[in-house]
Design a protein around this motif. Structure first.
Motif, PDB file in Angstrom:
ATOM      1  N   ASN A   1       0.811  -1.222   0.000  1.00 48.53           N
ATOM      2  CA  ASN A   1       0.000   0.000   0.000  1.00 48.53           C
ATOM      3  C   ASN A   1       0.847   1.276   0.000  1.00 48.53           C
ATOM      4  OD1 ASN A   1      -2.670  -0.986  -0.241  1.00 48.53           O
ATOM      5  ND2 ASN A   1      -2.621  -1.598   1.912  1.00 48.53           N
ATOM      6  N   GLU A   2       2.053   1.195  -0.558  1.00 47.74           N
ATOM      7  CA  GLU A   2       2.922   2.357  -0.703  1.00 47.74           C
ATOM      8  C   GLU A   2       3.108   2.680  -2.183  1.00 47.74           C
ATOM      9  OE1 GLU A   2       6.576   1.628   1.367  1.00 47.74           O
ATOM     10  OE2 GLU A   2       5.616   1.731   3.331  1.00 47.74           O
ATOM     11  N   LYS A   3       3.636   3.882  -2.454  1.00 46.38           N
ATOM     12  CA  LYS A   3       3.822   4.364  -3.820  1.00 46.38           C
ATOM     13  C   LYS A   3       4.890   3.560  -4.560  1.00 46.38           C
ATOM     14  CE  LYS A   3       4.863   8.361  -6.605  1.00 46.38           C
ATOM     15  NZ  LYS A   3       5.976   9.210  -6.851  1.00 46.38           N
ATOM     16  N   ILE A   4       4.555   3.182  -5.792  1.00 48.23           N
ATOM     17  CA  ILE A   4       5.508   2.527  -6.684  1.00 48.23           C
ATOM     18  C   ILE A   4       6.408   3.618  -7.271  1.00 48.23           C
ATOM     19  CG2 ILE A   4       5.757   1.229  -8.841  1.00 48.23           C
ATOM     20  CD1 ILE A   4       2.998  -0.031  -8.238  1.00 48.23           C
TER      21      ILE A   4
ATOM     22  N   THR B   1       7.116   2.660 -13.927  1.00 46.37           N
ATOM     23  CA  THR B   1       5.863   3.104 -14.529  1.00 46.37           C
ATOM     24  C   THR B   1       6.110   3.654 -15.930  1.00 46.37           C
ATOM     25  OG1 THR B   1       5.946   5.426 -13.848  1.00 46.37           O
ATOM     26  CG2 THR B   1       5.160   3.829 -12.198  1.00 46.37           C
ATOM     27  N   CYS B   2       5.026   4.025 -16.606  1.00 50.61           N
ATOM     28  CA  CYS B   2       5.150   4.619 -17.940  1.00 50.61           C
ATOM     29  C   CYS B   2       5.782   6.003 -17.882  1.00 50.61           C
ATOM     30  CB  CYS B   2       3.795   4.672 -18.626  1.00 50.61           C
ATOM     31  SG  CYS B   2       2.616   5.823 -17.882  1.00 50.61           S
ATOM     32  N   ASP B   3       5.841   6.608 -16.706  1.00 48.17           N
ATOM     33  CA  ASP B   3       6.478   7.919 -16.547  1.00 48.17           C
ATOM     34  C   ASP B   3       7.990   7.801 -16.386  1.00 48.17           C
ATOM     35  OD1 ASP B   3       4.030   9.306 -16.636  1.00 48.17           O
ATOM     36  OD2 ASP B   3       3.702   8.958 -14.493  1.00 48.17           O
ATOM     37  N   GLY B   4       8.464   6.593 -16.163  1.00 51.21           N
ATOM     38  CA  GLY B   4       9.898   6.362 -15.979  1.00 51.21           C
ATOM     39  C   GLY B   4      10.400   5.373 -17.002  1.00 51.21           C
TER      40      GLY B   4
ATOM     41  N   ASP C   1      -5.060  -5.556 -17.049  1.00 52.24           N
ATOM     42  CA  ASP C   1      -3.973  -6.498 -16.788  1.00 52.24           C
ATOM     43  C   ASP C   1      -2.646  -5.892 -17.244  1.00 52.24           C
ATOM     44  OD1 ASP C   1      -5.871  -8.332 -15.892  1.00 52.24           O
ATOM     45  OD2 ASP C   1      -6.152  -9.141 -17.907  1.00 52.24           O
ATOM     46  N   HIS C   2      -1.660  -5.852 -16.333  1.00 55.76           N
ATOM     47  CA  HIS C   2      -0.353  -5.274 -16.629  1.00 55.76           C
ATOM     48  C   HIS C   2       0.730  -6.315 -16.850  1.00 55.76           C
ATOM     49  CE1 HIS C   2      -0.995  -0.909 -15.888  1.00 55.76           C
ATOM     50  NE2 HIS C   2      -2.086  -1.391 -15.319  1.00 55.76           N
ATOM     51  N   TRP C   3       0.602  -7.474 -16.169  1.00 54.09           N
ATOM     52  CA  TRP C   3       1.679  -8.463 -16.236  1.00 54.09           C
ATOM     53  C   TRP C   3       1.107  -9.817 -15.867  1.00 54.09           C
ATOM     54  CZ3 TRP C   3       6.425  -8.205 -12.460  1.00 54.09           C
ATOM     55  CH2 TRP C   3       7.556  -8.773 -13.059  1.00 54.09           C
ATOM     56  N   LEU C   4       1.313 -10.808 -16.717  1.00 53.44           N
ATOM     57  CA  LEU C   4       0.887 -12.189 -16.475  1.00 53.44           C
ATOM     58  C   LEU C   4       2.101 -13.074 -16.725  1.00 53.44           C
ATOM     59  CD1 LEU C   4      -2.420 -12.099 -18.548  1.00 53.44           C
ATOM     60  CD2 LEU C   4      -2.223 -11.875 -16.075  1.00 53.44           C
ATOM     61  N   LEU C   5       2.378 -13.953 -15.768  1.00 50.31           N
ATOM     62  CA  LEU C   5       3.628 -14.697 -15.823  1.00 50.31           C
ATOM     63  C   LEU C   5       3.474 -16.036 -15.102  1.00 50.31           C
ATOM     64  CD1 LEU C   5       6.770 -14.493 -16.269  1.00 50.31           C
ATOM     65  CD2 LEU C   5       6.832 -13.149 -14.188  1.00 50.31           C
TER      66      LEU C   5
ATOM     67  N   GLY D   1       3.897  -4.278 -18.394  1.00 51.35           N
ATOM     68  CA  GLY D   1       3.407  -2.935 -18.710  1.00 51.35           C
ATOM     69  C   GLY D   1       3.200  -2.204 -17.399  1.00 51.35           C
ATOM     70  N   GLY D   2       4.006  -1.209 -17.132  1.00 51.25           N
ATOM     71  CA  GLY D   2       3.972  -0.518 -15.849  1.00 51.25           C
ATOM     72  C   GLY D   2       2.739   0.330 -15.631  1.00 51.25           C
ATOM     73  N   PRO D   3       2.529   0.749 -14.387  1.00 50.99           N
ATOM     74  CA  PRO D   3       1.409   1.626 -14.061  1.00 50.99           C
ATOM     75  C   PRO D   3       1.408   2.869 -14.951  1.00 50.99           C
ATOM     76  CG  PRO D   3       2.407   0.816 -12.046  1.00 50.99           C
ATOM     77  CD  PRO D   3       3.302   0.397 -13.185  1.00 50.99           C
ATOM     78  N   CYS D   4       0.209   3.248 -15.387  1.00 51.85           N
ATOM     79  CA  CYS D   4       0.060   4.400 -16.274  1.00 51.85           C
ATOM     80  C   CYS D   4      -1.373   4.924 -16.132  1.00 51.85           C
ATOM     81  CB  CYS D   4       0.355   3.974 -17.711  1.00 51.85           C
ATOM     82  SG  CYS D   4       0.735   5.333 -18.807  1.00 51.85           S
ATOM     83  N   PRO D   5      -1.769   5.310 -14.916  1.00 51.48           N
ATOM     84  CA  PRO D   5      -3.171   5.693 -14.713  1.00 51.48           C
ATOM     85  C   PRO D   5      -3.530   6.991 -15.436  1.00 51.48           C
ATOM     86  CG  PRO D   5      -1.893   6.222 -12.769  1.00 51.48           C
ATOM     87  CD  PRO D   5      -0.978   5.479 -13.703  1.00 51.48           C
ATOM     88  N   PRO D   6      -4.737   7.048 -16.013  1.00 51.30           N
ATOM     89  CA  PRO D   6      -5.148   8.260 -16.710  1.00 51.30           C
ATOM     90  C   PRO D   6      -5.455   9.413 -15.750  1.00 51.30           C
ATOM     91  CG  PRO D   6      -6.919   6.670 -16.705  1.00 51.30           C
ATOM     92  CD  PRO D   6      -5.724   5.990 -16.110  1.00 51.30           C
ATOM     93  N   ASP D   7      -5.864   9.062 -14.536  1.00 51.35           N
ATOM     94  CA  ASP D   7      -6.175  10.091 -13.538  1.00 51.35           C
ATOM     95  C   ASP D   7      -6.252   9.462 -12.147  1.00 51.35           C
ATOM     96  OD1 ASP D   7      -8.523   8.658 -13.542  1.00 51.35           O
ATOM     97  OD2 ASP D   7      -9.773  10.277 -14.272  1.00 51.35           O
ATOM     98  N   GLY D   8      -5.985  10.243 -11.136  1.00 51.00           N
ATOM     99  CA  GLY D   8      -6.109   9.778  -9.761  1.00 51.00           C
ATOM    100  C   GLY D   8      -5.104   8.708  -9.386  1.00 51.00           C
ATOM    101  N   THR D   9      -5.178   8.303  -8.126  1.00 51.09           N
ATOM    102  CA  THR D   9      -4.318   7.239  -7.614  1.00 51.09           C
ATOM    103  C   THR D   9      -4.976   5.887  -7.864  1.00 51.09           C
ATOM    104  OG1 THR D   9      -3.434   8.702  -5.895  1.00 51.09           O
ATOM    105  CG2 THR D   9      -3.190   6.333  -5.540  1.00 51.09           C
ATOM    106  N   HIS D  10      -4.217   4.970  -8.436  1.00 54.83           N
ATOM    107  CA  HIS D  10      -4.713   3.621  -8.709  1.00 54.83           C
ATOM    108  C   HIS D  10      -3.933   2.622  -7.867  1.00 54.83           C
ATOM    109  CE1 HIS D  10      -6.896   4.183 -12.766  1.00 54.83           C
ATOM    110  NE2 HIS D  10      -6.765   5.364 -12.186  1.00 54.83           N
TER     111      HIS D  10
END
Length: 140
Positions: A9-12, A17-20, A54-58, A88-97
């Motif tokens: 429950n902490e920030k990634i 992410t898509c920002d990095g 879905d971001h990652w299936l392994l 595929g890293g986090p890339c939310p369109p808005d708000g905290t996901h």
């Protein structure tokens, strides 16, 4: 399951992410049942506007974890919601996901091939889950 880069429950960090760098985070696996034959990992975003993304299936051999931007030997990648068999890293369109990492210890190796869907994986895992671990990361 833990990550040295973020707690439950902490920030990634943005590098995952898509920002990095959009690289997969390191994950450590603990207390895997002795009779586990393989592990399955699902990372998804239940807060996506159009439903769970879905971001990652392994599916991978039993091991101690995943290194940063790494893939365990002999891992089989499923297809994420972008239609790609990769992280595929986090890339939310808005708000905290919330980004939910679920690790399953299985008593059998699922019969899945590269590009499998989450639905295919869940069907293949039915009746074979020995244990499950959860790690939730947040990103805005």
């Amino acid at each position: 399951m833990t990550s040295p880069e973020f707690g439950h429950n902490e920030k990634i960090p943005s590098m995952f992410t898509c920002d990095g760098g959009n690289v997969s985070p390191p994950l450590a696996f603990h207390a895997i049942p002795e009779d586990a034959k393989c592990l399955a990992l699902i990372m998804d975003d239940p807060d996506a506007p159009l439903g769970t993304w879905d971001h990652w299936l392994l599916v991978m051999p039993v091991g101690q974890g995943i290194v940063e931007n790494g893939m365990p030997a002999n891992a089989v990648l499923g297809k994420n919601s972008w239609g790609r068999s990769e992280y595929g890293g986090p890339c939310p369109p808005d708000g905290t996901h919330r980004y939910v990492f679920r690790l399953f210890a299985l008593d059998a190796v699922p019969d899945v091939k590269r590009g499998f869907s989450k639905a295919e994986l869940l069907r293949a895992m039915e009746g074979h889950v020995l244990d499950e671990a959860l790690l939730i990361g947040l990103y805005r």
